[in-house]
Design an enzyme around this catalytic site. Structure first.
Site, PDB file in Angstrom:
ATOM      1  N   CYS A 297     -23.656  -3.764  46.418  1.00 55.32           N
ATOM      2  CA  CYS A 297     -24.863  -4.454  45.950  1.00 55.32           C
ATOM      3  C   CYS A 297     -26.096  -3.745  46.489  1.00 55.32           C
ATOM      4  CB  CYS A 297     -24.835  -5.885  46.449  1.00 55.32           C
ATOM      5  SG  CYS A 297     -24.435  -5.991  48.200  1.00 55.32           S
TER       6      CYS A 297
ATOM      7  N   GLY B 227     -21.953 -12.625  44.720  1.00 53.81           N
ATOM      8  CA  GLY B 227     -21.413 -12.151  43.448  1.00 53.81           C
ATOM      9  C   GLY B 227     -22.531 -11.838  42.482  1.00 53.81           C
ATOM     10  N   SER B 228     -22.239 -12.004  41.192  1.00 54.21           N
ATOM     11  CA  SER B 228     -23.195 -11.565  40.168  1.00 54.21           C
ATOM     12  C   SER B 228     -24.335 -12.567  39.990  1.00 54.21           C
ATOM     13  CB  SER B 228     -22.459 -11.376  38.849  1.00 54.21           C
ATOM     14  OG  SER B 228     -21.916 -12.610  38.443  1.00 54.21           O
TER      15      SER B 228
ATOM     16  N   GLU C 108     -26.078 -14.572  47.394  1.00 53.67           N
ATOM     17  CA  GLU C 108     -26.220 -13.134  47.680  1.00 53.67           C
ATOM     18  C   GLU C 108     -25.790 -12.412  46.418  1.00 53.67           C
ATOM     19  OE1 GLU C 108     -27.546 -12.098  50.400  1.00 53.67           O
ATOM     20  OE2 GLU C 108     -27.472 -13.965  51.527  1.00 53.67           O
ATOM     21  N   LEU C 109     -26.759 -11.907  45.642  1.00 55.11           N
ATOM     22  CA  LEU C 109     -26.456 -11.435  44.289  1.00 55.11           C
ATOM     23  C   LEU C 109     -26.678  -9.919  44.153  1.00 55.11           C
ATOM     24  CD1 LEU C 109     -28.058 -14.519  42.510  1.00 55.11           C
ATOM     25  CD2 LEU C 109     -25.716 -14.267  43.368  1.00 55.11           C
TER      26      LEU C 109
HETATM   27  P1  NAP Z   1     -18.659 -12.453  40.067  1.00 52.01           P
HETATM   28  O1  NAP Z   1     -18.002 -12.207  38.783  1.00 52.01           O
HETATM   29  O2  NAP Z   1     -19.865 -13.317  40.079  1.00 52.01           O
HETATM   30  O3  NAP Z   1     -17.533 -13.012  41.033  1.00 52.01           O
HETATM   31  C1  NAP Z   1     -17.767 -13.267  42.391  1.00 52.01           C
HETATM   32  C2  NAP Z   1     -16.926 -14.438  42.847  1.00 52.01           C
HETATM   33  O4  NAP Z   1     -17.306 -15.565  42.087  1.00 52.01           O
HETATM   34  C3  NAP Z   1     -15.433 -14.260  42.637  1.00 52.01           C
HETATM   35  O5  NAP Z   1     -14.751 -14.891  43.687  1.00 52.01           O
HETATM   36  C4  NAP Z   1     -15.185 -14.998  41.334  1.00 52.01           C
HETATM   37  O6  NAP Z   1     -13.900 -15.543  41.224  1.00 52.01           O
HETATM   38  C5  NAP Z   1     -16.170 -16.126  41.423  1.00 52.01           C
HETATM   39  N1  NAP Z   1     -16.597 -16.615  40.117  1.00 52.01           N
HETATM   40  C6  NAP Z   1     -16.590 -15.997  38.930  1.00 52.01           C
HETATM   41  N2  NAP Z   1     -17.058 -16.802  37.966  1.00 52.01           N
HETATM   42  C7  NAP Z   1     -17.372 -17.976  38.558  1.00 52.01           C
HETATM   43  C8  NAP Z   1     -17.908 -19.205  38.104  1.00 52.01           C
HETATM   44  N3  NAP Z   1     -18.232 -19.407  36.845  1.00 52.01           N
HETATM   45  N4  NAP Z   1     -18.098 -20.183  39.003  1.00 52.01           N
HETATM   46  C9  NAP Z   1     -17.787 -19.993  40.292  1.00 52.01           C
HETATM   47  N5  NAP Z   1     -17.263 -18.859  40.784  1.00 52.01           N
HETATM   48  C10 NAP Z   1     -17.075 -17.855  39.932  1.00 52.01           C
HETATM   49  O7  NAP Z   1     -19.135 -11.112  40.763  1.00 52.01           O
HETATM   50  P2  NAP Z   1     -18.271  -9.800  40.981  1.00 52.01           P
HETATM   51  O8  NAP Z   1     -18.264  -9.048  39.722  1.00 52.01           O
HETATM   52  O9  NAP Z   1     -16.996 -10.135  41.643  1.00 52.01           O
HETATM   53  O10 NAP Z   1     -19.123  -9.072  42.094  1.00 52.01           O
HETATM   54  C11 NAP Z   1     -20.023  -8.080  41.821  1.00 52.01           C
HETATM   55  C12 NAP Z   1     -21.437  -8.595  41.976  1.00 52.01           C
HETATM   56  O11 NAP Z   1     -21.622  -9.103  43.289  1.00 52.01           O
HETATM   57  C13 NAP Z   1     -22.452  -7.503  41.821  1.00 52.01           C
HETATM   58  O12 NAP Z   1     -23.527  -7.969  41.057  1.00 52.01           O
HETATM   59  C14 NAP Z   1     -22.899  -7.237  43.242  1.00 52.01           C
HETATM   60  O13 NAP Z   1     -24.172  -6.667  43.357  1.00 52.01           O
HETATM   61  C15 NAP Z   1     -22.829  -8.581  43.823  1.00 52.01           C
HETATM   62  N6  NAP Z   1     -22.744  -8.523  45.290  1.00 52.01           N
HETATM   63  C16 NAP Z   1     -23.811  -8.924  46.018  1.00 52.01           C
HETATM   64  C17 NAP Z   1     -23.777  -8.808  47.395  1.00 52.01           C
HETATM   65  C18 NAP Z   1     -24.934  -9.225  48.244  1.00 52.01           C
HETATM   66  O14 NAP Z   1     -24.774  -9.269  49.450  1.00 52.01           O
HETATM   67  N7  NAP Z   1     -26.097  -9.515  47.698  1.00 52.01           N
HETATM   68  C19 NAP Z   1     -22.648  -8.296  48.010  1.00 52.01           C
HETATM   69  C20 NAP Z   1     -21.580  -7.900  47.218  1.00 52.01           C
HETATM   70  C21 NAP Z   1     -21.633  -8.018  45.858  1.00 52.01           C
HETATM   71  P3  NAP Z   1     -12.795 -14.881  40.255  1.00 52.01           P
HETATM   72  O15 NAP Z   1     -12.543 -13.550  40.802  1.00 52.01           O
HETATM   73  O16 NAP Z   1     -11.644 -15.814  40.357  1.00 52.01           O
HETATM   74  O17 NAP Z   1     -13.411 -14.835  38.901  1.00 52.01           O
END
Ligand code: NAP
Length: 537
Positions: A286, A230-231, A252-253
C-alpha cells in the site's frame, strides 16, 4: 503469467470444498492445503467467550499481559525461517522478503508494545488550567474497547494482522481475527504464534470465511471496534455498515505513493531505494513507490540508474534465496497490472527496463517494470496499480513536484530525496500523506513506534505506535474534588450575587489591571467560599 489449466484446477479445488478455504502457491500454482471455514453459527458462543475472557484480561497488569506477548516473540524468533516459508508459499513473495518485512516486524512489534504499552496507556494526571478550578483534579485513562475485530489483506498477511493483534491484546482487548482468503495458512501460523503465548481461553479467535459474511456477523454481534486493512471499496462498504450502530472503525486503505527526487539527491541511493520500495513484494505494498517525480536536470541520469537496477533484478520461484522478487499474489491483481501497463503503453508510455525471469515462472508473475513518457491521464498515475510498476516524470520546479505529488485521491505515504535535510523536511510537511520519509520510503510500517495511516481515501485512524495503542481504547476522563465542597460556583441557586461573582471570577482570571485583579479577588473569595462550603437552604 498464470497457466489457465492450473488456474482452473485451483478454482475447481476451491469449489469442491465450499466449506474450506484453499491455499494455492501463487508462484507455482500448486495447491498447498486448505483450512476449514468457521461455522458462523458458532459466533455467538465465540463472542460470549471473548467477552468473559476480556473482562478478566482487562484487569491484568501490563506486565502480566506482556509476559504472554514475550512468549509469542520468543516463538517467532525460534520459528522465523518456518514462518517466512509459510508466508512465502501462501503469498508468493520470496523468503528473504518475508523474513525482512513480515517476520522481523512481528518480533519487533511484540517487543515494542510489551515495553511501551504501560507508558502510553497508564492513567495521566492533568494540570489545573485555571485558579477557578483550584478544587478540581482530572485524570485521563485508557479503557480497553472490549472485543476488537481485525480484518486483514493478503499482501502482508502476517505482519499487518499480527501487529494489530499485539496492540489490541496489550491494550486489554479480546481479538477476533479474519485474514484474507488467499493466505489461509498464514492465518493458521498466526494461531500457532498466539497459542505459544498461552493466552487465557477465549481471548483470541481466528474466524475463517468470506470477508463480507464475517464482517456482517461481527457487526451483528456488536464488535466493539473494527480494524480493517484493505481496498478503498471494501473500506467504504464497512464504513456504511458500521454507521448503523456507530461502531468505531479504523480504515487502512490503498495508496499511490509519490517519490520526489531533488537535483541534489544521492541518485545512487535514490535509485536503490526506489527499486526496493517499488518492486518489493512484487509492488503489492500500500505504501510502495508508484509515481516518481525527478528534477529534470537529473532525470536522465536517475532513469539510467533505476533502469540498471531494474534489469539486474531477478523474479521467479524462490528455490535458493537468490532472487529479488517473487510472484504477485492473485490472478485478479495480475490482470489489473497488465491492464494498467497496457493502458500506459497505448497512451504513449515507454518501458525503460524490466526484470528478468529466473527459471520457470508458472504462477502469477509480472516483471518489475520501469515506465517513462507517462502522463497524468494514464491509469497507473490516477489509480493504485498495486504491482511492480513505477512511472518516472520530470519536473521543473519544486512547486510543480509538490503539486503533482499531491494530485491524487490517495494519500498514504510519500518521500523526498535530497542531501538538504531542511529542504526535505519543508517539502515533506507540504505533502498530503500520513507518512513522508526523507531519503527512504515504505519501511516505517515496520517501525512499531511510528503511527501509520493515510489521508484522503487512504483511510481513517492510525495504527502502530502510541496512536495505534490509543485507538485500541476508549479515552476516558475521571474528574474529582480535592476538598469536600457542597456546590460549585455555577450551580444553583442563581441570584444577582452569583452573577456578580461570575463576573468577578472572569476578571480575576483575566484582569486588565492590577486593581481589577485585587478588586475581583476580594469580591469573589467570600462568595465562592460561602457557596462552596454552606448548604442550600
Ligand atoms: P480487500 O479486497 O478489501 O480485502 C481485504 C480484506 O477484506 C480481506 O480479508 C477480505 O476477505 C475482506 N473483505 C473483502 N470484501 C469484504 C467485504 N465486502 N466486507 C468485509 N470484508 C471484506 O483488499 P485486498 O485486495 O485484499 O488488499 C489490497 C488492498 O489493501 C490495496 O488497496 C492495498 O493498498 C490495501 N492495503 C492497505 C494497507 C494500509 O496499511 N493502508 C496495507 C495493506 C494493504 P476475503 O479475502 O475473504 O475476501
Amino acid at each position: 503469467m498464470g497457466d489457465q489449466s492450473l488456474l482452473d484446477r485451483a478454482s475447481a479445488a476451491a469449489a469442491e470444498h465450499a466449506n474450506v478455504t484453499v491455499s494455492i502457491n501463487p508462484a507455482t500454482l500448486e495447491k498447498l492445503g486448505h483450512v476449514d471455514n468457521t461455522d458462523l453459527t458458532r459466533l455467538p458462543a465465540m463472542f460470549a467467550a471473548a467477552r468473559s475472557a476480556q473482562a478478566l484480561w482487562a484487569q491484568q497488569s501490563f506486565a502480566e499481559r506482556a509476559s504472554h506477548i514475550k512468549k509469542m516473540r520468543d516463538y517467532i524468533v525460534a520459528n522465523a525461517e518456518e514462518l517466512a516459508s509459510i508466508v512465502a508459499r501462501d503469498n508468493g513473495k520470496s523468503r528473504v522478503d518475508a523474513l525482512a518485512t513480515e517476520v522481523l516486524p512481528c518480533a519487533l512489534a511484540c517487543n515494542w508494545y510489551m515495553k511501551n504499552a504501560a507508558k502510553v496507556l497508564k492513567p495521566k494526571s492533568l494540570g489545573v488550567s485555571s485558579i477557578l478550578f483550584f478544587n478540581k483534579r482530572s485524570q485521563v485513562m485508557h479503557v480497553p474497547m472490549g472485543v476488537v475485530g481485525i480484518i486483514s489483506p493478503w499482501n502482508y498477511p502476517l505482519s499487518i494482522p499480527f501487529g494489530e493483534l499485539v496492540m489490541g491484546l496489550m491494550a486489554g482487548n479480546a481479538i477476533m481475527l479474519k485474514v484474507a482468503a488467499q493466505t489461509p495458512l498464514v492465518g493458521k501460523a498466526i494461531e500457532a504464534i498466539v497459542a505459544a503465548g498461552e493466552l487465557p481461553v477465549g481471548l483470541f479467535h481466528h474466524v475463517v470465511g468470506s470477508g463480507g459474511a464475517v464482517s456482517t456477523a461481527f457487526f451483528k454481534h456488536r464488535i466493539d471496534k473494527l480494524f480493517f486493512t484493505g481496498s478503498v471499496a471494501t473500506g467504504k462498504q464497512l464504513m456504511a455498515q458500521a454507521a448503523e450502530n456507530l461502531t468505531p472503525l479504523s480504515l487502512e486503505l490503498g495508496g499511490n505513493d509519490p517519490m520526489i527526487v531533488l537535483a541534489d539527491a544521492d541518485l545512487e541511493r535514490a535509485a536503490n531505494g526506489a527499486a526496493w520500495a517499488g518492486y518489493q513484494n512484487a509492488g503489492q505494498s500500500c505504501g510502495g513507490v508508484a509515481r516518481i517525480y525527478v528534477d529534470r536536470r537529473v532525470h536522465d541520469q536517475f532513469v539510467t540508474l533505476l533502469a540498471e537496477k531494474t534489469r539486474k533484478m531477478r523474479h521467479g520461484v524462490d528455490t535458493d534465496f537468490e532472487l529479488e522478487m517473487g510472484a504477485m499474489t492473485t490472478h485478479n491483481q495480475l490482470k489489473v497490472v497488465e491492464r494498467h501497463v497496457q493502458d500506459a503503453l497505448d497512451k504513449g508510455a515507454r518501458i525503460a527496463a524490466q526484470s528478468s525471469a529466473k527459471g520457470p515462472t508458472p504462477g502469477y508473475f509480472f516483471p518489475a517494470t520501469l515506465l517513462t513518457n507517462v502522463h497524468d491521464d494514464m491509469l497507473t498515475m490516477k489509480e493504485e496499480t498495486f504491482g511492480p510498476v513505477m512511472a518516472v516524470v520530470p519536473f521543473d520546479s519544486e512547486e510543480e513536484a509538490i503539486r503533482k505529488a499531491n494530485n491524487s485521491d490517495l494519500g498514504l505515504t510519500s518521500s523526498v530525496w535530497t542531501r538538504n535535510q531542511a529542504k526535505g523536511k519543508a517539502i515533506a510537511a507540504r505533502l498530503e500523506t500520513g507518512v513522508t520519509a526523507i531519503n527512504d520510503h515504505l519501511y516505517t510500517h515496520g517501525l512499531s513506534e511510528t503511527p501509520w495511516g493515510g489521508w484522503k481515501l487512504s483511510g481513517i485512524g492510525r495504527t502502530h505506535g502510541a496512536h495505534g495503542l490509543a485507538e485500541m481504547t476508549h479515552t476516558k476522563v475521571i474528574n474529582w474534588d480535592i476538598l469536600p465542597a457542597k456546590r460549585n460556583l455555577w450551580w444553583f441557586p442563581f441570584s444577582k450575587h452569583t452573577h456578580q461573582a461570575l463576573l468577578a471570577a472572569l476578571r480575576f482570571a483575566f484582569p486588565r489591571s492590577l486593581g481589577e485583579y485585587v478588586g475581583s479577588s476580594l469580591k469573589l473569595t467570600p462568595y465562592l467560599l460561602k457557596k462552596m462550603f454552606t448548604s442550600w437552604k
